[in-house]
Write an enzyme that holds these catalytic residues in place. Structure first.
Site, short mmCIF file in Angstrom:
data_model
loop_
_atom_site.label_atom_id
_atom_site.label_comp_id
_atom_site.label_asym_id
_atom_site.label_seq_id
_atom_site.Cartn_x
_atom_site.Cartn_y
_atom_site.Cartn_z
NE ARG A 1 -40.11 -15.85 54.83
CZ ARG A 1 -39.80 -17.08 55.27
NH1 ARG A 1 -39.64 -18.08 54.43
NH2 ARG A 1 -39.66 -17.30 56.57
CG HIS B 1 -46.36 -20.69 55.87
ND1 HIS B 1 -45.90 -21.19 54.68
CD2 HIS B 1 -45.43 -21.08 56.81
CE1 HIS B 1 -44.77 -21.85 54.88
NE2 HIS B 1 -44.46 -21.80 56.15
CG HIS C 1 -45.27 -26.20 57.92
ND1 HIS C 1 -44.29 -26.39 58.87
CD2 HIS C 1 -44.87 -25.15 57.19
CE1 HIS C 1 -43.35 -25.48 58.71
NE2 HIS C 1 -43.68 -24.71 57.69
CG ASP D 1 -36.47 -21.75 55.42
OD1 ASP D 1 -37.35 -22.30 54.72
OD2 ASP D 1 -36.71 -20.93 56.32
CD GLU E 1 -42.55 -26.09 54.57
OE1 GLU E 1 -43.14 -25.08 54.19
OE2 GLU E 1 -41.50 -26.03 55.22
C1 GLA Z 1 -41.40 -22.56 56.32
C2 GLA Z 1 -40.53 -21.41 55.97
C3 GLA Z 1 -39.61 -21.11 57.11
C4 GLA Z 1 -40.40 -20.88 58.38
C5 GLA Z 1 -41.28 -22.04 58.65
C6 GLA Z 1 -42.18 -21.80 59.82
O1 GLA Z 1 -40.73 -23.72 56.28
O2 GLA Z 1 -39.80 -21.63 54.80
O3 GLA Z 1 -38.82 -20.00 56.80
O4 GLA Z 1 -41.17 -19.74 58.24
O5 GLA Z 1 -42.06 -22.35 57.55
O6 GLA Z 1 -41.52 -21.39 60.94
#
Ligand code: GLA
Length: 379
Positions: free
Chosen positions: A109, A134, A208, A280, A344
């Site tokens: 983000r 993304h 991803h 996350d 990622e």
């Molecule tokens: C990344 C983001 C998550 C989500 C996924 C896709 O990992 O950090 O918050 O948006 O991608 O769903």
């Protein structure tokens, strides 16, 4: 009698015809083959199959650079598909939470979908509430990449490139991105990223794949044991935007320095887990010098499969918290809550707005390069 025997010359000619008929097209060898996968925007999309000499096979499409399937032997030597994804291109076009894709220009983000560079503010396409996620509404995961088929297919690799125009999704500069996937004979999926720009811009490329080492669609990933080689992580606010702090993992559910099953602490009462709806977050890797360093290890006991992740930047570990069973994947299997995990490798999220984070700026004349290796083994 002698007329009935073929002459040497006619044998050579017959062999040449036979060889031409049997030999695959120049872009194909047994190590890399190609099949049609559909069209997007009138452009042909292919599904490439890479095979190594150790039982691994990767199917990758030039739409979004998506790894559609990844066959990895388990401890008994039986291959299984360890990534979530779809059987058809149309399913990817309909809805995908970035299954297996190349993510860009900016992975994760950027807060409030804007940033300032060299005194000028750039407003991005917001596709995640007020933020951009993304790369925006149509990031690198949703475009057709050009596959370079002139490179010899002697080793199982696929070179992809994409020219992102100046202003695409709000980002400045025409950016040429190149991604090379290589399946090595030591069971590594290696990803080499490179990029150049004609104007200053920001860049954060990642991959991803949602891994499930027991096999895609076979249940959740909570018993997978994870090690993250990081003493610190970047905390987030309730909108999943990094706060700018680098916080110690010591004594928190974010401490994966010792291999721990993902499910053990995921339900703990912890503000960071609440904000992330689980894991996350981005971890600040402990580096051992320049070049590739060990970022993560994952082990799944029933299959005996393990992954090691080696990389140059940081790493986002996402425990599939937004999966809810609506994505029906390969073989008709629905992907329920937390049935895939993402590792990622990337720069820190929202770096363009966090002056204390390592820079993600790319300027004309510079060449961006980074590498990630997902190394598979069994025990
Ligand atoms: C990344 C983001 C998550 C989500 C996924 C896709 O990992 O950090 O918050 O948006 O991608 O769903």
């Amino acid at each position: 009698m002698t007329q009935c025997l073929p002459t040497f010359a006619s044998l050579v000619a017959a062999a040449a015809i036979l060889f031409a008929a049997c030999s695959p097209a120049s872009h194909e060898t047994p190590r890399r083959t190609r099949a049609p996968f559909g069209t997007v925007d009138g452009k042909e999309v292919f599904l490439y199959t890479l095979r190594n000499r150790s039982g691994m096979e990767a199917r990758i499409t030039n739409y979004g650079g998506i790894v559609v399937s990844l066959l990895v032997p388990d401890k008994a030597g039986t291959p299984g598909d360890v990534v979530l994804g779809y059987d058809s291109l149309s399913s990817y076009l309909k809805a995908t939470p970035y299954f297996g894709a190349i993510v860009g220009r900016y992975g994760n983000r950027i807060g409030k979908a804007r940033f300032t560079l060299d005194g000028k503010e750039y407003v991005l396409n917001a596709n995640d509430g007020p933020n951009t996620l993304h790369g925006g509404a149509r990031g690198f995961d949703k475009v057709v990449w050009e596959a370079d088929e002139t490179t010899p297919a002697t080793e199982p690799s696929l070179s992809l490139s994409y020219l992102s125009r100046d202003g695409e999704e709000g980002y400045p500069g025409a950016l040429r991105a190149a991604v090379v996937y290589t399946l090595t004979d030591s069971n590594e999926l290696r990803i080499d990223y490179a990029a150049t720009t004609d104007r200053p811009t920001v860049l954060n490329l990642t991959h991803h794949s949602y891994f499930n080492l027991a096999g895609a669609g076979s249940g959740d990933i909570l018993s997978h044991e994870l090690m993250l080689n990081a003493d610190r992580f970047t905390p987030i606010d309730s909108g999943l935007i990094t706060t700018g702090e680098l916080r110690s993992v010591e004594g928190t559910p974010m401490d994966f320095r010792v291999p721990t099953a993902i499910g053990v602490r995921i339900g703990a009462s912890d503000e960071q887990l609440r904000f992330g709806r689980g894991y996350d977050h981005n971890w600040v890797l402990n580096r051992t010098g320049a070049g590739l360093s060990l970022a993560a290890r994952v082990f799944e006991r029933t299959s005996g499969r393990a992954i090691e992740v080696w990389t140059t930047p940081g790493i986002q570990f996402y425990s599939g918290n937004f999966l809810d069973g609506t994505n029906v994947g390969k073989g008709g299997k629905a992907y329920a809550y937390r049935t895939g995990l993402c590792l990622e490798t990337q720069h820190f999220p929202d770096s363009p707005n966090k002056p204390s984070f390592p820079s993600t700026v790319l300027r004309p004349g510079e060449k961006f390069a980074s590498t990630t290796v997902y190394k598979f083994s069994t025990r």
